[in-house]
Design a protein around this motif. Structure first.
Motif, mmCIF file in Angstrom:
data_model
loop_
_atom_site.group_PDB
_atom_site.id
_atom_site.type_symbol
_atom_site.label_atom_id
_atom_site.label_comp_id
_atom_site.label_asym_id
_atom_site.label_seq_id
_atom_site.Cartn_x
_atom_site.Cartn_y
_atom_site.Cartn_z
ATOM 1 N N GLY A 462 -25.556 22.427 19.410
ATOM 2 C CA GLY A 462 -24.935 21.287 18.729
ATOM 3 C C GLY A 462 -25.538 20.967 17.370
ATOM 4 O O GLY A 462 -24.795 20.816 16.391
ATOM 5 N N PRO A 463 -26.871 20.858 17.277
ATOM 6 C CA PRO A 463 -27.443 20.498 15.970
ATOM 7 C C PRO A 463 -27.102 21.509 14.868
ATOM 8 O O PRO A 463 -26.791 21.120 13.741
ATOM 9 C CB PRO A 463 -28.954 20.493 16.246
ATOM 10 N N LEU A 464 -27.132 22.792 15.207
ATOM 11 C CA LEU A 464 -26.802 23.822 14.218
ATOM 12 C C LEU A 464 -25.324 23.737 13.828
ATOM 13 O O LEU A 464 -24.974 23.752 12.639
ATOM 14 C CB LEU A 464 -27.135 25.215 14.775
ATOM 15 N N LEU A 465 -24.462 23.644 14.836
ATOM 16 C CA LEU A 465 -23.030 23.577 14.536
ATOM 17 C C LEU A 465 -22.701 22.323 13.725
ATOM 18 O O LEU A 465 -21.930 22.393 12.757
ATOM 19 C CB LEU A 465 -22.197 23.620 15.825
ATOM 20 N N ASP A 466 -23.302 21.194 14.089
ATOM 21 C CA ASP A 466 -23.044 19.956 13.337
ATOM 22 C C ASP A 466 -23.438 20.116 11.872
ATOM 23 O O ASP A 466 -22.738 19.653 10.979
ATOM 24 C CB ASP A 466 -23.854 18.781 13.923
ATOM 25 N N TRP A 467 -24.594 20.769 11.652
ATOM 26 C CA TRP A 467 -25.054 20.977 10.273
ATOM 27 C C TRP A 467 -24.029 21.816 9.499
ATOM 28 O O TRP A 467 -23.652 21.486 8.365
ATOM 29 C CB TRP A 467 -26.423 21.664 10.285
ATOM 30 N N LEU A 468 -23.574 22.891 10.122
ATOM 31 C CA LEU A 468 -22.609 23.780 9.453
ATOM 32 C C LEU A 468 -21.279 23.064 9.218
ATOM 33 O O LEU A 468 -20.655 23.223 8.171
ATOM 34 C CB LEU A 468 -22.391 25.054 10.272
ATOM 35 N N ARG A 469 -20.865 22.283 10.220
ATOM 36 C CA ARG A 469 -19.631 21.505 10.064
ATOM 37 C C ARG A 469 -19.731 20.592 8.835
ATOM 38 O O ARG A 469 -18.829 20.536 8.010
ATOM 39 C CB ARG A 469 -19.410 20.614 11.295
ATOM 40 N N THR A 470 -20.852 19.871 8.740
ATOM 41 C CA THR A 470 -21.029 18.879 7.686
ATOM 42 C C THR A 470 -21.138 19.502 6.305
ATOM 43 O O THR A 470 -20.534 19.035 5.347
ATOM 44 C CB THR A 470 -22.323 18.067 7.946
ATOM 45 N N HIS A 471 -21.925 20.600 6.227
ATOM 46 C CA HIS A 471 -22.245 21.128 4.894
ATOM 47 C C HIS A 471 -21.339 22.269 4.439
ATOM 48 O O HIS A 471 -21.237 22.528 3.245
ATOM 49 C CB HIS A 471 -23.704 21.584 4.861
ATOM 50 N N VAL A 472 -20.727 22.964 5.386
ATOM 51 C CA VAL A 472 -19.927 24.138 5.002
ATOM 52 C C VAL A 472 -18.480 24.026 5.485
ATOM 53 O O VAL A 472 -17.542 24.046 4.684
ATOM 54 C CB VAL A 472 -20.559 25.442 5.565
ATOM 55 N N HIS A 473 -18.303 23.913 6.812
ATOM 56 C CA HIS A 473 -16.968 24.109 7.395
ATOM 57 C C HIS A 473 -15.915 23.146 6.860
ATOM 58 O O HIS A 473 -14.834 23.547 6.453
ATOM 59 C CB HIS A 473 -17.025 23.973 8.921
ATOM 60 N N ARG A 474 -16.227 21.854 6.894
ATOM 61 C CA ARG A 474 -15.160 20.881 6.663
ATOM 62 C C ARG A 474 -14.567 20.967 5.269
ATOM 63 O O ARG A 474 -13.421 20.602 5.041
ATOM 64 C CB ARG A 474 -15.646 19.459 6.951
ATOM 65 N N HIS A 475 -15.325 21.523 4.295
ATOM 66 C CA HIS A 475 -14.839 21.568 2.913
ATOM 67 C C HIS A 475 -13.735 22.607 2.675
ATOM 68 O O HIS A 475 -13.103 22.580 1.617
ATOM 69 C CB HIS A 475 -15.987 21.871 1.949
ATOM 70 N N GLY A 476 -13.511 23.516 3.621
ATOM 71 C CA GLY A 476 -12.478 24.542 3.408
ATOM 72 C C GLY A 476 -12.708 25.273 2.098
ATOM 73 O O GLY A 476 -13.820 25.703 1.807
ATOM 74 N N ARG A 477 -11.641 25.356 1.293
ATOM 75 C CA ARG A 477 -11.753 26.089 0.022
ATOM 76 C C ARG A 477 -12.033 25.178 -1.176
ATOM 77 O O ARG A 477 -11.853 25.603 -2.324
ATOM 78 C CB ARG A 477 -10.460 26.857 -0.258
#
Ligand code: ZN
Length: 516
Positions: A462-477
């Motif tokens: 969870g902590p790793l995925l949350d970090w990636l979600r916040t900093h990378v994933h949600r921004h899309g392109r």
């Protein structure tokens, strides 16, 4: 009255629907379609794709973009509306510069080239493919000239996969990487190999025999899908099927699918490809739903996409903490194959480094040399310093130089990859860009989640995925790869984090610190 942004969104959404429908058909083609469906499917895909393309490059898109641009002004680079206008404009201008006659010629030439490549590979005869490759190089240069570039035509081709990055920057980063990587591979190759039971001071035998035992497919599927669910892949918004070559495809943020292939005599084949594709899929499932049905609802670039796959595959799933958690479960699932195996032996087996001929079977370390070789050759093809005729010889010389192994046949050499037959020049470097990006992100992540290893050893992702979600994933392109990396890590892309990671991990595995 709609706002200009609403009008633009309303125009782009059905184009995205057409593209997503094409992606469903392409997914079906690789998974369930009977062979007989091939011709009809090709027509259906072509109709959907060309309809989407025509709508996108229409004057109407340009007019809507102009009006929307006035409405948003120069907002924050992460603002949804400003990003939509900026990124769509970039795609639009690029697409408009390539004449539709050239698009059609390229499409025909690639479908013929792909057939020729298959034949050439089966018959191990490069000359069958050579004239087609020559034609694709010509057409790709023509395309690059139409798009425009600052320094060299390869820039224009690279930009399709890695917006914001130049050929010179890639060459520079790869140059730094190569300088330290070739000696590392040599040192690993020269590391003394001890037999089991010999002095504990000698380097351990890194054999992977225990991965080559009997692993029934159903159990591989059950174990792998449990791992995927644990990592955070949402099976209510995705599914996994079987295809000849594993891939990830997305029809919306709520339907992101992956595929794998099983080898009952080689465990890593499905296991690590599931986690690799799972990394791609976690990215797509994590994009802000507000960006769905727009050009922003995808990964930032192929390199960033690949970074997410490699981060989970290599930094997580080839780590010792990960297997501290999963190895007992894996041994329970495969008691016949692993009953006598230790965690340590398993960890060493899945991290074995061995120079080999085939890119897709290469280990984490030597993989990058396969990519660099292809980048250098295709850059040369496009700038005219490498001719198609000399390609097999240049390939073999580079293999010898970088990896110390030379293929006996062109089928195992210059003909092994499909990319050039699809005129995908500029694609190869994204594999290593992804590797480097993953390591650079991991250094930041380890600083911000100090007990990461303890989480991994508990099976708590969870902590790793949350970090990636916040900093990378949600921004899309919204952000280009260089902008994203700068924003998240404070640095431009560099080979150093990966080199530090590789020196640490493989230095310990091969006891390289004990070199005289
Ligand atoms: Zn990948």
């Amino acid at each position: 009255m709609n706002t200009p942004i609403e009008d633009l969104r309303a125009h782009l959404a059905p184009i995205d629907d057409l593209e997503s429908a094409a992606a469903v058909l392409a997914w079906d083609q690789e998974t369930f379609m009977p062979d007989g469906g091939a011709e009809a499917r090709a027509r259906q895909l072509s109709t959907l794709q060309s309809t989407a393309h025509e709508r996108f490059v229409s004057d109407e898109t340009g007019e809507l973009l102009d009006r929307a641009a006035e409405a948003v002004g120069d907002a924050d680079p992460l603002d949804d509306d400003a990003s939509l206008v900026r990124v769509t404009r970039r795609d639009y201008e690029r697409a408009r510069r390539v004449p539709s006659s050239l698009v059609a010629t390229l499409s025909e030439a690639t479908s013929r080239a792909k057939q020729a490549w298959k034949k050439a590979r089966t018959e191990d005869d490069f000359s069958v493919f050579a004239p087609h490759l020559e034609r694709l190089v010509e057409l790709s240069v023509e395309k690059a000239e139409a798009i425009g570039y600052d320094d060299e035509p390869y820039d224009a081709l690279l930009e399709e996969f890695e917006p914001g990055l130049t050929t010179a920057e890639v060459a520079d980063t790869f140059g730094t990487l190569r300088e330290d990587l070739v000696p590392l591979v040599d040192a690993i190759a020269d590391a003394p190999r001890a037999e089991r039971g010999s002095s504990p001071r000698a380097a351990p035998a890194l054999d992977d025999d225990l991965l080559r035992r009997s692993y029934p497919q159903q159990k591989q599927k059950a174990f792998g899908e449990q791992v995927l669910a644990d990592l955070g892949y949402d099976f209510d918004r995705g599914r996994q099927d079987v295809s000849a070559h594993p891939f990830t495809t997305s029809f919306s943020v709520d339907d992101v699918r992956i595929t794998t292939r099983y080898d009952e005599e080689y465990l890593p084949s499905a296991l690590f490809s599931m986690i690799h594709e799972g990394g791609h899929a976690l990215y797509e499932q994590g994009i802000d739903p507000a960006l769905d049905r727009t050009p922003l609802g995808e990964g930032a670039s192929l390199g960033v996409h690949e970074s997410q796959a490699r981060l989970w595959e290599n930094h997580v799933a080839r780590s010792r903490p990960f297997w501290r958690h999963y190895f007992p479960q894996l041994r329970d699932a495969f008691p016949d194959a692993l009953g006598d195996a230790s965690l340590d032996a398993f960890y060493r087996a899945v991290n074995r480094v061995e120079p080999s001929l085939i890119r897709v079977e290469a280990d984490e370390v030597t993989y990058n040399l396969h990519v660099m070789l292809r980048f250098e050759l295709e850059r040369g093809l496009i700038d005219g310093t490498v001719s198609v005729d000399e390609l097999p010889a240049r390939w073999n010389a580079a293999m010898d130089d970088y990896l110390g192994v030379v293929p006996d046949t062109d089928a195992d050499g210059v003909l092994q990859d499909v990319h050039w037959s699809m005129a995908s020049f500029g694609y190869f470097p994204t594999y290593t860009l992804g590797t480097l990006t993953a390591a650079q992100l991991m250094e930041t992540i380890e600083a911000e989640i100090p007990n990461l290893d303890a989480h991994l050893a508990d099976g708590d992702f969870g902590p790793l995925l949350d970090w990636l979600r916040t900093h990378v994933h949600r921004h899309g392109r919204k952000l280009t790869a260089p902008a994203l990396l700068e924003r998240v890590t404070g640095e431009a892309l560099s080979a150093d984090p990966w080199l530090r990671y590789a020196d640490n991990k493989f230095g310990a595995l091969y006891r390289l610190g004990e070199r005289a």
